[in-house]
Design an enzyme around this catalytic site. Structure first.
Site, PDB file in Angstrom:
ATOM      1  N   ASP A 485       5.350  13.916  -0.477  1.00 50.72           N
ATOM      2  CA  ASP A 485       4.583  12.398  -0.515  1.00 50.72           C
ATOM      3  C   ASP A 485       4.332  12.582   1.730  1.00 50.72           C
ATOM      4  O   ASP A 485       5.657  12.722   2.413  1.00 50.72           O
ATOM      5  CB  ASP A 485       4.967  11.931  -0.900  1.00 50.72           C
ATOM      6  CG  ASP A 485       4.395  11.047  -1.340  1.00 50.72           C
ATOM      7  OD1 ASP A 485       2.939  10.785  -0.985  1.00 50.72           O
ATOM      8  OD2 ASP A 485       4.313  10.199  -2.573  1.00 50.72           O
ATOM      9  N   ASP A 555      -3.468   7.747  -6.486  1.00 50.43           N
ATOM     10  CA  ASP A 555      -2.341   7.180  -6.955  1.00 50.43           C
ATOM     11  C   ASP A 555      -2.772   5.975  -8.048  1.00 50.43           C
ATOM     12  O   ASP A 555      -2.052   5.972  -9.597  1.00 50.43           O
ATOM     13  CB  ASP A 555      -1.352   6.052  -6.077  1.00 50.43           C
ATOM     14  CG  ASP A 555      -0.113   6.997  -5.381  1.00 50.43           C
ATOM     15  OD1 ASP A 555       0.355   8.081  -5.537  1.00 50.43           O
ATOM     16  OD2 ASP A 555       0.104   6.156  -4.520  1.00 50.43           O
TER      17      ASP A 555
END
Length: 747
Positions: A485, A555
């Site tokens: 990430d 997301d």
């Protein structure tokens, strides 16, 4: 094989791919390098016909030889600055006297098999059997500067890549203030500009713009690309659709600051430039020093956006991704993020793994929250940088968790964020100078109000980042997957490592440092699947895909909104690079309530995964997801490795969206349709399929039939390829949020 030819008498270079040609000429006695043609493939006989006269060398035909009209008639292949061409230049250099004018002219060239192998930058990859490269050296004698242009033409895909290297041969330093990787001049005709825009949780929305006079652009000055604007631009003819019309596509192989710009001048010609954004770009070149700009991918299609898409998908699978998974099926996985967020322990994770295994899941990925000692990672405001196991959550460590999952027949993956640090962490307490920061100014924070980026310009930080991965995989070789990430843009534009006169290099050196880390990881651990997750979809770029296998599209897991995001994303990235997960209802990001079948059918069109907590699933959800996973596995090869055809766009306001995949033999296909609006007496359009063999007959089988329901009226029927592609089929989409997945098999 000969993809590149040089016609010595005419002084013209011709670069060929399977369906396209690109022509460059050495113009007049002044040795300007001029652009002649880029488009559908032409014969050698046509080369002279495209020139202004039948004479050699290539010369202008106008009587008016003043420089401005000369340059309007013969666009520079790599235009300089301040030399009479008033359009956007490709390069700008400031010398010791403050002069900025420059125009590099042809000096020499060479042609060779394979790629140039430029160090330190992400690049497409091709062996000597796969491509050929033209290297043209230009020189500016006044500045004592050389500019080397690299063109690589691929034998098996309609792609030409371009990159640039600038070298200073003068005793005094010069300063580069602009180095674009490509510049291309075209007749304006009737093109529109296609771009992708968005924001966090709304990435890669499609936009068409009419090209007016002046400059239109997209770009990023955030130190990253993809959330807001994407490093891509396409010129699309007015009549172009998915399978017809002319399309020029340009994609930057870089994940940092970029500018993609189209300029229309008073003579109705277009200039496209693409490369590192010139804002905050100032690069000192001392004598003998070189600067190399990243590659740009160019492709041309005279068969619409669909062919452009399939070309770029082939480029990814054949030449961009480097791991063994380039042509392998990807596993179906479950990620615990939306299932537990930070609230998990060993037993919760193993319970998820056991239940997920029953429904056909093949891998468990443990997300954010597994680490931290002095500062435990129980929320998003601490612990980044402290990559030690939280023994309160995982008392027996990673080894016990991984081995237990393995005994249950499920592989294991793990989340990390090596580029970031929290101010509340042992790492920051020990190495506060390792964070990017501007001397004398307060720190700017991202996620959780405490997060910063590490100074990846610093070799010590690079070693630390590599050590995170090396330690995990060295101690736990069973780890099969990494979710990498990156949640922060470059908010603090300052480096304690770089000297004062090199602070303007930060944006470049950051990504060079990152590439060095990724190169080391890939060299030592080539078989591990790695996902790029930049706060969701912020790292979805060709710049990182040489090192990563896939990325997290967004997301936002809302199935309805995902249709739009996945549609735009699919223009450039194949389905096996697009992680698409089934999530909860109401959705955690939008609160939308969507039936489980619709959620499954949307996620099945890419690399399938799950975010659901099995213990909270209803019986219907459990049965439907198990059926979806079972059916998905039966056609996974076609979806992940097949040829994409977009049929009905969600942007066309027809109330539905539809796409399909076919295998190379045209014997097997998978069709998807989604109803996105619901009204009384709504007219659902018939859908014409693509990519089939008109001479074959295809038997239809509905996949992921609704739990407790019956297959649709198309199930079990056989249709000719001609009928399916010319007449189409009615959509069994009667109810709200209806969806349909069909397998077609040639008989």
């Amino acid at each position: 094989m000969g993809a590149i030819h040089y016609y010595e008498k005419e002084r013209v270079f011709k670069l060929d791919t399977p369906h396209t040609s690109y022509l460059i000429g050495i113009v007049d006695e002044e040795k300007f390098l001029g652009h002649i043609y880029y488009g559908a493939k032409i014969t050698d006989y046509d080369v002279r016909a495209l020139m202004r006269t039948g004479e050699a060398p290539f010369v202008p035909s106008q009587n008016n030889r003043d420089r401005s009209s000369f340059l309007d008639a013969f666009p520079m292949e790599y235009p300089g600055h301040g030399v009479g061409d008033y359009r956007e230049s490709a390069i700008s250099v400031s010398d010791k006297n403050g002069n900025t004018a420059g125009q590099p002219l042809y000096r020499e060239h060479k042609i060779y098999a394979g790629k140039p192998g430029l160090p330190g930058l992400p690049a497409t990859f091709g062996s000597e059997e796969e491509c050929e490269t033209l290297e043209i050296v230009l020189a500016d004698e006044v500045l004592d500067l050389t500019v080397t242009l690299y063109y690589t033409a691929f034998y098996d895909v309609d792609v030409i890549t371009r990159s640039v290297r600038v070298t200073n041969h003068a005793k005094e330093p010069v300063y580069l203030t602009k180095v674009f990787s490509t510049a291309l001049d075209l007749d304006a005709e009737d093109y529109r500009m296609l771009t992708l825009h968005g924001s966090w949780a709304r990435e890669r929305q499609i936009e068409y713009r009419q090209i007016g006079y002046g400059k239109q652009s997209v770009g990023s000055c955030r130190g990253e690309s993809s959330h807001q604007e994407h490093p891509f631009v396409a010129l699309v003819s007015a009549n172009a659709g998915q399978e017809q019309g002319r399309v020029y596509g340009f994609h930057f192989v870089y994940s940092g600051n970029f500018l993609a710009q189209v300029e229309k001048n008073q003579f109705d010609s277009l200039r496209v430039v693409l490369g590192i954004h010139p804002q905050d770009f100032k690069w000192e070149l001392k004598q003998g020093e070189t600067f190399t700009a990243p590659e740009v991918v160019l492709t041309y299609s005279d068969a619409g956006l669909g062919r452009m898409t399939r070309t770029l998908h082939d480029l990814y699978r054949k030449h961009l991704i480097r791991s063994p998974y380039k042509d392998r099926e990807r596993p179906v996985l479950i990620n615990n993020w939306e299932a537990t967020y930070f609230d998990f322990d060993t037993e919760k994770l193993l319970a998820i793994a056991r239940e997920a295994k029953k429904s056909g899941i093949e891998m468990l990925v443990m997300d954010d929250g597994w680490f931290g000692d002095k500062y435990r990672r129980v929320q998003d405001n601490s612990s980044l940088g402290d990559w030690v196991v939280d023994r309160k959550k995982l008392p027996n460590g990673l080894e016990n968790l991984i081995q237990t999952a393995d005994r249950n027949g499920i592989k294991f993956g793990i989340w990390i964020e090596p580029e970031a640090v929290n101010s509340k962490s042992e790492l920051f307490e020990k190495h506060p100078d390792w964070a990017l920061q501007v001397k004398g100014r307060p720190l700017q924070y991202g996620r959780g109000g405490t997060q910063m980026l590490l100074d990846v310009c610093n070799p010590e930080v690079q070693d630390f980042m590599f050590g995170i991965v090396d330690n995990l995989l060295g101690k736990h070789p069973q780890i099969a997957y990494i979710k990498w990430d990156a949640n922060v843009e470059l908010k603090n534009y300052g480096s304690t490592y770089l000297p004062q006169d090199k602070q303007s290099h930060i944006y470049i050196e950051y990504h060079r440092g990152l590439n060095k880390v990724l190169e080391r990881i890939r060299a030592k651990y080539p078989d591990v699947l790695i996902q790029a997750c930049g706060g969701g979809g912020g790292r979805a770029s060709y710049g990182v895909l040489p090192y990563f296998d896939e990325f997290w599209v967004s997301d936002n897991t809302d199935a309805l909104q995902r249709i739009y995001m996945q549609w735009g994303t699919s223009y450039f990235y194949p389905s096996n690079a697009m992680a698409q997960h089934i999530s909860a209802s109401p959705n955690h990001q939008t609160g939308r309530i969507i039936p489980i079948k619709f959620r499954c059918d949307v996620a099945m069109s890419g690399r399938l995964g799950m975010e659901l907590q099995p213990s909270k699933m209803t019986k219907e959800e459990y049965q439907q997801t198990a059926q979806a996973i079972k059916d998905y596995k039966s056609v996974r090869d076609v979806i992940q490795l097949g040829n994409l055809y977009r049929l009905v766009s969600p942007y066309d306001d027809k109330g539905i969206a539809s796409l399909m995949y076919t295998d190379d033999t045209e014997n097997k296909a998978v069709f998807f349709a989604y109803k996105m609006e619901h009204f009384n007496n709504q007219v659902i359009p018939r859908v014409c399929l693509r990519g089939l063999d008109p001479s074959k007959n295809y038997r239809v089988r509905e996949l992921n039939v609704k739990t407790g329901g019956q297959p649709c009226f198309l199930n079990g029927k056989t249709f000719s390829g001609t009928l399916l592609m010319n007449t189409g089929i009615e959509m069994p989409l009667g109810s709200d949020y209806a969806s349909c997945v069909l397998e077609l098999t040639a008989e």
